[in-house]
Motif scaffolding. Sequence first.
Motif, PDB file in Angstrom:
ATOM      1  N   ASP A 167       5.796 -17.611 -29.758  1.00 23.87           N
ATOM      2  CA  ASP A 167       6.138 -17.573 -28.332  1.00 23.87           C
ATOM      3  C   ASP A 167       5.844 -18.960 -27.767  1.00 23.87           C
ATOM      4  O   ASP A 167       4.799 -19.211 -27.176  1.00 23.87           O
ATOM      5  CB  ASP A 167       5.305 -16.498 -27.634  1.00 23.87           C
ATOM      6  CG  ASP A 167       5.678 -16.333 -26.171  1.00 23.87           C
ATOM      7  OD1 ASP A 167       6.617 -17.017 -25.706  1.00 23.87           O
ATOM      8  OD2 ASP A 167       5.019 -15.523 -25.482  1.00 23.87           O
TER       9      ASP A 167
ATOM     10  N   ALA B 157       7.009 -20.872 -25.288  1.00 23.98           N
ATOM     11  CA  ALA B 157       6.854 -21.105 -23.849  1.00 23.98           C
ATOM     12  C   ALA B 157       5.890 -20.135 -23.191  1.00 23.98           C
ATOM     13  O   ALA B 157       5.614 -20.253 -21.988  1.00 23.98           O
ATOM     14  CB  ALA B 157       8.215 -21.030 -23.165  1.00 23.98           C
ATOM     15  N   GLY B 158       5.370 -19.154 -23.949  1.00 24.10           N
ATOM     16  CA  GLY B 158       4.472 -18.164 -23.370  1.00 24.10           C
ATOM     17  C   GLY B 158       5.171 -17.230 -22.414  1.00 24.10           C
ATOM     18  O   GLY B 158       4.562 -16.733 -21.463  1.00 24.10           O
ATOM     19  N   THR B 159       6.416 -16.945 -22.665  1.00 14.53           N
ATOM     20  CA  THR B 159       7.221 -16.105 -21.764  1.00 14.53           C
ATOM     21  C   THR B 159       7.464 -14.716 -22.328  1.00 14.53           C
ATOM     22  O   THR B 159       8.202 -13.928 -21.747  1.00 14.53           O
ATOM     23  CB  THR B 159       8.574 -16.774 -21.497  1.00 14.53           C
ATOM     24  OG1 THR B 159       9.253 -16.986 -22.746  1.00 14.53           O
ATOM     25  CG2 THR B 159       8.393 -18.106 -20.784  1.00 14.53           C
ATOM     26  N   GLY B 160       6.876 -14.403 -23.484  1.00 13.10           N
ATOM     27  CA  GLY B 160       7.110 -13.105 -24.093  1.00 13.10           C
ATOM     28  C   GLY B 160       8.369 -13.060 -24.933  1.00 13.10           C
ATOM     29  O   GLY B 160       8.866 -11.978 -25.244  1.00 13.10           O
ATOM     30  N   LYS B 161       8.854 -14.208 -25.345  1.00 11.61           N
ATOM     31  CA  LYS B 161      10.049 -14.279 -26.178  1.00 11.61           C
ATOM     32  C   LYS B 161       9.750 -15.168 -27.382  1.00 11.61           C
ATOM     33  O   LYS B 161       9.323 -16.310 -27.226  1.00 11.61           O
ATOM     34  CB  LYS B 161      11.237 -14.834 -25.390  1.00 11.61           C
ATOM     35  CG  LYS B 161      12.536 -14.867 -26.199  1.00 11.61           C
ATOM     36  CD  LYS B 161      13.694 -15.383 -25.358  1.00 11.61           C
ATOM     37  CE  LYS B 161      14.976 -15.426 -26.188  1.00 11.61           C
ATOM     38  NZ  LYS B 161      16.132 -15.933 -25.381  1.00 11.61           N
TER      39      LYS B 161
ATOM     40  N   THR C 106      10.370 -17.515 -30.588  1.00 14.21           N
ATOM     41  CA  THR C 106      11.295 -18.501 -31.153  1.00 14.21           C
ATOM     42  C   THR C 106      11.113 -18.504 -32.668  1.00 14.21           C
ATOM     43  O   THR C 106       9.984 -18.464 -33.156  1.00 14.21           O
ATOM     44  CB  THR C 106      11.009 -19.899 -30.598  1.00 14.21           C
ATOM     45  OG1 THR C 106      11.209 -19.891 -29.180  1.00 14.21           O
ATOM     46  CG2 THR C 106      11.923 -20.939 -31.248  1.00 14.21           C
TER      47      THR C 106
ATOM     48  N   TYR D 110       1.839 -10.277 -28.181  1.00 16.03           N
ATOM     49  CA  TYR D 110       2.101 -11.319 -27.183  1.00 16.03           C
ATOM     50  C   TYR D 110       0.856 -11.698 -26.379  1.00 16.03           C
ATOM     51  O   TYR D 110       0.861 -12.720 -25.688  1.00 16.03           O
ATOM     52  CB  TYR D 110       3.206 -10.859 -26.224  1.00 16.03           C
ATOM     53  CG  TYR D 110       4.566 -10.799 -26.884  1.00 16.03           C
ATOM     54  CD1 TYR D 110       5.350 -11.945 -27.024  1.00 16.03           C
ATOM     55  CD2 TYR D 110       5.061  -9.599 -27.385  1.00 16.03           C
ATOM     56  CE1 TYR D 110       6.593 -11.899 -27.634  1.00 16.03           C
ATOM     57  CE2 TYR D 110       6.310  -9.537 -27.996  1.00 16.03           C
ATOM     58  CZ  TYR D 110       7.058 -10.690 -28.121  1.00 16.03           C
ATOM     59  OH  TYR D 110       8.296 -10.636 -28.736  1.00 16.03           O
ATOM     60  N   ASN D 111      -0.185 -10.866 -26.424  1.00 14.10           N
ATOM     61  CA  ASN D 111      -1.420 -11.191 -25.707  1.00 14.10           C
ATOM     62  C   ASN D 111      -2.604 -10.542 -26.408  1.00 14.10           C
ATOM     63  O   ASN D 111      -2.432  -9.695 -27.301  1.00 14.10           O
ATOM     64  CB  ASN D 111      -1.337 -10.761 -24.233  1.00 14.10           C
ATOM     65  CG  ASN D 111      -0.998  -9.283 -24.092  1.00 14.10           C
ATOM     66  OD1 ASN D 111      -1.738  -8.420 -24.540  1.00 14.10           O
ATOM     67  ND2 ASN D 111       0.144  -9.000 -23.474  1.00 14.10           N
TER      68      ASN D 111
END
Length: 352
Positions: free
Chosen positions: A112, A114-118, A120, A203-204
């Motif tokens: 992730d 950009a830390g946006t939950g998506k 790469t 994601y977290n």
Amino acid sequence: MRNTFAFILLILVSLLALHGNYSNGQPSYWIALNFKVTFNGDGTVVVEAKLHPFTVEGKSLLGDKSVESRIKNESAQTLGYILLMFSDNPRLLSFRVLADMEKRYGESVLCDVAGTGKMTKFDGAYVYSVLVYLNTSNYVSLINDSVYLVKVRDSFTSTDPRSWIDVIEFTFNGSDLLGLDWEPKFAQGPTSRSLKSLLWINYNEQEAPDMYIFEVKMPGLKLVGEPPEVKATIKEVVLEGTQLRVTVQNLESPSGYVYIVVKGTNTQARKVYLFSREVKEVVFPYVTDRNVTVLLYSGDKLLENRIVEAAAEPSLPALRKYPNVNGVFITIIAIVIFTVFAIWLARRGIKK
């Protein structure tokens, strides 16, 4: 034991340095890190750490020579992370490095960026691969026959609660997954699963389990147990009333832990740290049985056992036969009254 502490301290310091690279990033690049864990039927597990460097803008640095050199120089930190997945004390683990930061273009790594939950996807990875012998892990316990409970710890969270494993995949080769759990309970389960694989994408930190727990059938696994830390003995055991006092002594120079187990109607246990040559008394304040068995362990080895019976209740001393005070008092009064009455009668007779 001093060497053990030094080894663990070295691992922890290394992990903190690695966390700076993986989580906080260097000024010039960050590193995406995924894990793949494969349980084999022979009782071993292969852990592959897949790393992919990238710029803060998200551009791959897989072919950068200076970055590659730095990643290879930091392979010891990666090994530390892997070993802490399977033991509190990595010194006890048997393992073999299979690949030391081998560049593989056929692999891929998720991050992730950009830390946006998506996530790469980066193509290619530096792979650090380790074979771990599970019969030397203190996170493994026998359930029955060839079925074992195996715990795999998130070594990132264990060293820094603000960090976690982003992506981890578990596969089963010649072994069978019979049960699955994780801790804490509020963390998420696998993102995807099949008969032979499980994938977590976290994601977290709240989503990510601190501990991944499996019931696995591995026919080739035979536990050897944890070796003893110290050589100790039971010096004295006394059971008086409901209080049991156990005195233990470390007989040699290394310091370490022993376990005192009291078996009766209810089993009780204490973990005790003994310094070199130290003698220590441990009190079990509520033991209802009149006889119990006291076991002394270090690691998985039984060092000594004692059967102890409660001390006999002290008998009351025989009462000395003193005369009855009240009876004596009454007798004296009666004698006095009789004497007075006799004198009165005598005087009356004289007057007549």
